[in-house]
Design an enzyme around this catalytic site. Structure first.
Site, PDB file in Angstrom:
ATOM      1  N   TRP A 106      -4.563   1.722  14.029  1.00  0.00           N
ATOM      2  CA  TRP A 106      -3.371   2.248  13.780  1.00  0.00           C
ATOM      3  C   TRP A 106      -2.871   3.127  14.949  1.00  0.00           C
ATOM      4  CZ3 TRP A 106      -0.897   0.345   9.601  1.00  0.00           C
ATOM      5  CH2 TRP A 106      -2.216  -0.408   8.714  1.00  0.00           C
ATOM      6  N   ASP A 155       0.662  -1.439  -0.148  1.00  0.00           N
ATOM      7  CA  ASP A 155       0.125  -0.068  -0.041  1.00  0.00           C
ATOM      8  C   ASP A 155       0.727   1.237   0.101  1.00  0.00           C
ATOM      9  OD1 ASP A 155       0.985  -0.764   2.554  1.00  0.00           O
ATOM     10  OD2 ASP A 155      -0.526   1.025   3.283  1.00  0.00           O
ATOM     11  N   GLU A 156       0.306   2.462  -0.615  1.00  0.00           N
ATOM     12  CA  GLU A 156       0.705   3.572  -0.369  1.00  0.00           C
ATOM     13  C   GLU A 156       2.257   3.683  -0.738  1.00  0.00           C
ATOM     14  OE1 GLU A 156      -1.734   5.181   3.433  1.00  0.00           O
ATOM     15  OE2 GLU A 156       0.234   4.321   3.883  1.00  0.00           O
ATOM     16  N   TYR A 160     -11.893   1.278  11.086  1.00  0.00           N
ATOM     17  CA  TYR A 160     -10.733   1.836  11.789  1.00  0.00           C
ATOM     18  C   TYR A 160     -10.867   2.431  13.014  1.00  0.00           C
ATOM     19  CZ  TYR A 160      -7.489   1.589   7.569  1.00  0.00           C
ATOM     20  OH  TYR A 160      -6.659   1.177   6.551  1.00  0.00           O
ATOM     21  N   PHE A 161     -10.441   1.720  13.924  1.00  0.00           N
ATOM     22  CA  PHE A 161     -10.691   2.128  15.310  1.00  0.00           C
ATOM     23  C   PHE A 161      -9.648   3.239  15.704  1.00  0.00           C
ATOM     24  CE2 PHE A 161     -12.929  -1.936  16.778  1.00  0.00           C
ATOM     25  CZ  PHE A 161     -13.757  -1.629  15.816  1.00  0.00           C
TER      26      PHE A 161
END
EC number: 3.2.1.52
Length: 529
Positions: A435, A292-293, A385-386
């Site tokens: 994250w 990714d990215e 996404y926590f």
């Protein structure tokens, strides 16, 4: 009960279960591992009788409680383990505290149960902030209680490398720590704490984590994110980079231009790392390789890399990245593991057919991957996404943005009816991501994960269901007994606020609008970094 069983029927009568009760049958060890606080003892004629029924799925079970005791019928050790977790939830919350000689009434019930999805995961980023082994073992216990069965450990990023390497020791000697850490809000000028941060797991630690996880029916999925996010690697071994330039372990958040070279020495390096990881963890059916990215500029500026690309008959740097990830996936397949990637790698094309895709940018790209024949684990920013706050409130501790609520998670369907039957069949399951740019310690991990991970467990095991909120209120008493510092449903305790959140800095709706239709290129950004 959380997660809600597929079928629960009340029966007449009850049974008094005592700490130190006997358990007998085919799968005694699995039941005892699930109920350590009850100190169950093996016996020839147990108060808890466990039998194996091969006709049931590996994780399926039947649990019956009556006046004569407890009967468990399970398809395998995992089914017996989960039956025992359900049995524990029939007891009062006090049973989750250590005590001796205590007994509890168990109501008469019949439960028939099996999971909706095989992959019920939590992701923890230990690269941005490191969490020692004791916290990983504790998290595995909490996952097992909720019938979550995949722990995805993000072991490397620009901000740190988190595992010992005996073949490349500078990785843990140099790349595992940074001199300071950024503390600013999103899109503000960088400010720093000037405190060194670091840590890593030894290979012996990983072996223990792997064994501890397997005993709780959890599979550890290690992630070595390549070829981008490479600052920490190149701080130790700059020759593995596209330019040969030495980088520092990054002390701020965001995406770096650091990228590994795709040349054979890098593939050799990574396959050696895979051997060390797999050898330490033991059974490792999945290894995440990121993808990714990736900022590909340096590949396009290197005459050596361009010549190598041309020798492979490839036209673009994107084609070369696809080739590189497929080469790593081939190496993993030779070692008995399947590669897992983030969705940019799918968009680039060229993946092995057995590569698992995690569509963080939304279920639209997940559906495309499923239609193309890839197995998919649902991981979208919203609502999984926590690192996003649970409310758009200044009372929340500092977060990347707002808001992902418990209700948002509980309502999520990883395999919606709008998909075709073939596409839904490709959904292995669901996974939430934590994250940790703004998660500096274990207390904040508790706050961010729970009780949203309770809702995740329900979605993964049963699917979206009515009545979750009411059952959750009762379930919080179990978390209290276990000492979990979760976010109260009414909002944070005063001591949980710490550095306050700034509502409206980043909204999930704005992020989803921005990444809708995003393709793999140098401008791609994951909103959590």
């Amino acid at each position: 009960m959380i997660p809600r069983p597929a079928l629960l029927s009340d029966l007449a009568g009850s049974y008094e279960l005592t700490a130190g009760a006997t358990v007998s049958g085919d799968l005694v060890d699995a039941v005892r591992r699930a109920l350590p606080l009850l100190d169950l003892r093996p016996g020839d004629a147990g108060e808890i009788d466990v039998r194996r029924d091969p006709a049931l799925g590996e994780e399926a079970y039947r649990l019956t409680v009556g006046s004569r005791g407890v009967e468990i019928v399970a398809g395998g050790p995992a089914g017996a383990f989960y039956a025992a977790q359900s049995l524990h939830q029939l007891l009062p919350a006090a049973s989750y505290r250590f005590s001796t000689g205590t007994s509890w009434p168990v109501p008469g019930v019949r439960i028939e149960d099996a999971p909706r999805f095989a992959w019920r995961g939590l992701h923890l980023d230990v690269a941005r902030h490191f969490f020692p082994k004791r916290e990983i073992l504790r998290l595995l216990d909490l996952m097992a209680m909720h019938k979550l069965n995949r722990l995805h450990l993000h072991l490397v990023d620009d901000q740190g490398w988190r595992v010992e390497s005996r073949a490349y020791p500078l990785l843990h000697e140099v790349s595992s720590h940074r001199p300071r850490t950024a503390t600013n809000y999103w899109r503000e000028p960088d400010t720093y704490d000037d405190l060194p941060h670091g840590g890593y797991y030894t290979l012996d630690d990983l072996a223990e984590i792997g064994a501890y996880a397997r005993a709780r029916c959890v599979t550890v999925v290690p992630e070595i994110d390549v070829p981008g996010h490479a600052s920490a690697i190149l701080a130790a071994y700059p020759s593995l980079g596209a330019t040969g330039e030495r980088y520092d372990v990054l002390d701020r958040w965001g995406i770096s231009s650091a990228i590994l070279s795709p040349l054979p020495p890098t593939v050799e390096f990574l396959t050696t790392i895979f051997d060390e990881l797999i050898g330490a963890l033991g059974e490792t059916p999945y290894v995440h390789i990121g993808g990714d990215e990736v900022v590909l500029d340096h590949w396009g500026e290197s005459a050596e890399i361009i010549a190598y690309r041309d020798s492979l008959g490839l036209a673009t740097s994107n084609d070369l990245q696809a080739w590189f990830l497929r080469r790593l996936a081939d190496a993993l397949a030779e070692r008995g593991a399947r590669a897992v990637v983030w969705d940019e790698a799918f968009v680039s094309g060229g993946l092995r057919e057995d590569t698992v895709v995690m569509p963080w940018r939304g279920m639209g790209v997940g559906r495309r991957a499923a239609a193309a024949g890839h197995d998919v684990v649902a991981t979208p920013v919203f609502p999984l996404y926590f690192d996003y706050a649970e409310a758009a409130s200044a009372d929340e501790p500092m977060a990347i943005g707002d808001a992902v609520t418990v209700s948002d998670v509980a309502a999520f369907d990883p395999a919606p009816d709008s998909w075709t039957e073939e596409e839904r069949a490709r959904v292995l399951g669901v996974q939430a991501q934590l994250w940790t740019e703004r998660v500096p310690d274990a207390r904040t991990v508790d706050y961010r994960l729970w009780p949203r991970a309770c809702a995740l467990a329900e979605v993964g095991w049963t699917g979206p269901a009515d009545g979750f909120e009411g059952r959750l209120e009762e379930h919080l008493g179990r978390l209290d007994a276990l000492g979990v510092e979760y976010r109260p449903l009414a909002g944070p305790h005063p001591w949980q606020r710490r550095r306050p959140h700034r509502p409206g800095v980043v909204r999930v709706s704005e992020v989803m609008a921005r990444i809708d239709g995003m393709t793999h290129d140098a401008e791609s950004t994951r909103p959590s970094v």
